[in-house]
Design a protein around this motif. Structure first.
Motif, PDB file in Angstrom:
ATOM      1  N   TYR A  47       0.826  -1.212   0.000  1.00 46.41           N
ATOM      2  CA  TYR A  47       0.000   0.000   0.000  1.00 46.41           C
ATOM      3  C   TYR A  47       0.857   1.258   0.000  1.00 46.41           C
ATOM      4  N   ASP A  48       1.979   1.244   0.714  1.00 47.00           N
ATOM      5  CA  ASP A  48       2.887   2.405   0.692  1.00 47.00           C
ATOM      6  C   ASP A  48       3.374   2.668  -0.731  1.00 47.00           C
ATOM      7  N   ARG A  49       3.759   1.610  -1.415  1.00 52.97           N
ATOM      8  CA  ARG A  49       4.252   1.750  -2.792  1.00 52.97           C
ATOM      9  C   ARG A  49       3.123   2.185  -3.733  1.00 52.97           C
ATOM     10  N   LEU A  50       1.929   1.620  -3.536  1.00 57.20           N
ATOM     11  CA  LEU A  50       0.788   2.009  -4.369  1.00 57.20           C
ATOM     12  C   LEU A  50       0.453   3.482  -4.156  1.00 57.20           C
ATOM     13  N   ARG A  51       0.519   3.937  -2.917  1.00 54.78           N
ATOM     14  CA  ARG A  51       0.261   5.336  -2.597  1.00 54.78           C
ATOM     15  C   ARG A  51       1.241   6.251  -3.349  1.00 54.78           C
ATOM     16  N   GLU A  52       2.458   5.752  -3.602  1.00 61.25           N
ATOM     17  CA  GLU A  52       3.478   6.509  -4.334  1.00 61.25           C
ATOM     18  C   GLU A  52       3.383   6.307  -5.848  1.00 61.25           C
ATOM     19  N   GLY A  53       2.396   5.519  -6.307  1.00 61.10           N
ATOM     20  CA  GLY A  53       2.193   5.331  -7.741  1.00 61.10           C
ATOM     21  C   GLY A  53       2.806   4.066  -8.301  1.00 61.10           C
ATOM     22  N   ASP A  54       3.241   3.147  -7.447  1.00 66.10           N
ATOM     23  CA  ASP A  54       3.910   1.931  -7.899  1.00 66.10           C
ATOM     24  C   ASP A  54       3.094   0.693  -7.548  1.00 66.10           C
ATOM     25  N   LEU A  55       2.531   0.036  -8.557  1.00 61.30           N
ATOM     26  CA  LEU A  55       1.874  -1.257  -8.353  1.00 61.30           C
ATOM     27  C   LEU A  55       2.977  -2.289  -8.164  1.00 61.30           C
ATOM     28  N   SER A  56       2.891  -3.076  -7.099  1.00 59.15           N
ATOM     29  CA  SER A  56       3.975  -4.008  -6.788  1.00 59.15           C
ATOM     30  C   SER A  56       3.420  -5.308  -6.225  1.00 59.15           C
ATOM     31  N   THR A  57       4.308  -6.250  -6.051  1.00 56.30           N
ATOM     32  CA  THR A  57       3.989  -7.503  -5.379  1.00 56.30           C
ATOM     33  C   THR A  57       5.272  -8.071  -4.813  1.00 56.30           C
ATOM     34  N   THR A  58       5.194  -9.283  -4.278  1.00 61.16           N
ATOM     35  CA  THR A  58       6.381  -9.898  -3.704  1.00 61.16           C
ATOM     36  C   THR A  58       6.918 -10.998  -4.611  1.00 61.16           C
ATOM     37  N   GLN A  59       8.245 -11.128  -4.572  1.00 68.32           N
ATOM     38  CA  GLN A  59       8.929 -12.197  -5.298  1.00 68.32           C
ATOM     39  C   GLN A  59       9.838 -12.920  -4.301  1.00 68.32           C
ATOM     40  N   CYS A  60       9.836 -14.243  -4.389  1.00 69.75           N
ATOM     41  CA  CYS A  60      10.615 -15.068  -3.475  1.00 69.75           C
ATOM     42  C   CYS A  60      12.090 -15.035  -3.846  1.00 69.75           C
ATOM     43  N   GLY A  61      12.936 -14.767  -2.870  1.00 74.14           N
ATOM     44  CA  GLY A  61      14.371 -14.755  -3.093  1.00 74.14           C
ATOM     45  C   GLY A  61      14.967 -16.149  -3.201  1.00 74.14           C
ATOM     46  N   ASP A  62      14.260 -17.162  -2.708  1.00 68.69           N
ATOM     47  CA  ASP A  62      14.770 -18.531  -2.751  1.00 68.69           C
ATOM     48  C   ASP A  62      14.398 -19.247  -4.047  1.00 68.69           C
ATOM     49  N   CYS A  63      13.112 -19.248  -4.409  1.00 65.04           N
ATOM     50  CA  CYS A  63      12.689 -20.004  -5.602  1.00 65.04           C
ATOM     51  C   CYS A  63      12.355 -19.109  -6.793  1.00 65.04           C
ATOM     52  N   GLY A  64      12.303 -17.773  -6.589  1.00 68.48           N
ATOM     53  CA  GLY A  64      12.037 -16.845  -7.678  1.00 68.48           C
ATOM     54  C   GLY A  64      10.572 -16.664  -8.030  1.00 68.48           C
ATOM     55  N   ALA A  65       9.656 -17.342  -7.323  1.00 68.38           N
ATOM     56  CA  ALA A  65       8.226 -17.252  -7.634  1.00 68.38           C
ATOM     57  C   ALA A  65       7.708 -15.832  -7.396  1.00 68.38           C
ATOM     58  N   LEU A  66       6.859 -15.402  -8.311  1.00 69.38           N
ATOM     59  CA  LEU A  66       6.218 -14.089  -8.251  1.00 69.38           C
ATOM     60  C   LEU A  66       4.745 -14.331  -7.968  1.00 69.38           C
ATOM     61  N   HIS A  67       4.198 -13.670  -6.942  1.00 69.82           N
ATOM     62  CA  HIS A  67       2.813 -13.905  -6.541  1.00 69.82           C
ATOM     63  C   HIS A  67       2.052 -12.597  -6.410  1.00 69.82           C
ATOM     64  N   PHE A  68       0.794 -12.647  -6.801  1.00 69.11           N
ATOM     65  CA  PHE A  68      -0.111 -11.536  -6.520  1.00 69.11           C
ATOM     66  C   PHE A  68      -1.379 -12.150  -5.982  1.00 69.11           C
ATOM     67  N   PRO A  69      -1.868 -11.630  -4.863  1.00 69.67           N
ATOM     68  CA  PRO A  69      -1.403 -10.475  -4.107  1.00 69.67           C
ATOM     69  C   PRO A  69      -0.106 -10.774  -3.357  1.00 69.67           C
ATOM     70  N   PRO A  70       0.517  -9.710  -2.799  1.00 73.89           N
ATOM     71  CA  PRO A  70       1.765  -9.897  -2.058  1.00 73.89           C
ATOM     72  C   PRO A  70       1.578 -10.881  -0.908  1.00 73.89           C
ATOM     73  N   ARG A  71       2.643 -11.583  -0.582  1.00 76.19           N
ATOM     74  CA  ARG A  71       2.601 -12.594   0.479  1.00 76.19           C
ATOM     75  C   ARG A  71       3.661 -12.269   1.529  1.00 76.19           C
ATOM     76  N   VAL A  72       3.538 -12.911   2.679  1.00 75.08           N
ATOM     77  CA  VAL A  72       4.573 -12.820   3.713  1.00 75.08           C
ATOM     78  C   VAL A  72       5.363 -14.120   3.780  1.00 75.08           C
ATOM     79  N   VAL A  73       4.837 -15.179   3.156  1.00 73.37           N
ATOM     80  CA  VAL A  73       5.518 -16.470   3.029  1.00 73.37           C
ATOM     81  C   VAL A  73       5.250 -16.967   1.616  1.00 73.37           C
ATOM     82  N   CYS A  74       6.260 -17.493   0.955  1.00 75.62           N
ATOM     83  CA  CYS A  74       6.101 -18.017  -0.394  1.00 75.62           C
ATOM     84  C   CYS A  74       5.258 -19.299  -0.358  1.00 75.62           C
ATOM     85  N   PRO A  75       4.145 -19.347  -1.091  1.00 74.25           N
ATOM     86  CA  PRO A  75       3.326 -20.552  -1.101  1.00 74.25           C
ATOM     87  C   PRO A  75       3.956 -21.703  -1.885  1.00 74.25           C
TER      88      PRO A  75
END
Length: 170
Positions: A47-75
């Motif tokens: 939400y902080d990034r969206l407020r600044e105009g940046d649509l974002s999500t999370t990407q896992c540093g271990d397996c590289g998976a990209l997920h939307f919506p953002p996660r706190v643990v890679c599924p």
């Protein structure tokens, strides 16, 4: 509501008069939009990034998976080594439909919702499609991000996202 008993002297059961207020404070439970600060969500950076105009999500540093919506643990691998990455602000309609009945409070019907296939990444997300009627849209139509400031009962600024047909993002 306030009320008072009346006795008009007529035969029959007693009557009560109630007064309905002109306005009712919206219960937090009925507010469609998330509380977006660090005290209320672990994805506040989205939400902080969206407020600044940046649509974002999370990407896992271990397996590289990209997920939307953002996660706190890679599924995929259960790692918590996630970093926020920017997403494209444009895509095309993969699917869409119209909400014609009743919608959440504050959302007049009818409106269009859709699944947007973002350009250049393997991410599809659902969003309201603003600025177009159902009959004016087709699968594959190009759309662009529109950030919406939420004016409502919270003690911090809130934002959300929508998409609109490209060229109609004002």
């Amino acid at each position: 509501m306030t009320g008072h008993d009346t006795d008009d002297g007529a035969d029959g059961p007693p009557r009560k008069t109630v007064s309905v207020p002109d306005t009712i404070e919206l219960p937090r439970l009925l507010d469609f939009y998330d509380l977006q600060d660090a005290d209320h969500t672990r994805i506040h950076e989205f939400y902080d990034r969206l407020r600044e105009g940046d649509l974002s999500t999370t990407q896992c540093g271990d397996c590289g998976a990209l997920h939307f919506p953002p996660r706190v643990v890679c599924p995929e691998c259960t790692s918590d080594d996630l970093a926020y990455v920017s997403l494209p602000h444009e895509g095309e309609l993969f699917a869409f439909g119209a909400v014609r009945g009743s919608g959440p409070l504050g959302m007049d019907t009818p409106f269009v919702t859709g699944v947007v296939d973002l350009d250049g990444v393997d991410v599809q997300l659902s969003a309201r499609i603003d600025g177009a009627d159902y009959d004016d849209l087709a699968i594959g139509d190009p759309v662009a991000l529109r950030i919406v400031d939420v004016d409502g009962p919270a003690d911090h600024d809130r934002v959300f996202y929508q998409f609109a047909p490209r060229g109609d993002t004002a």
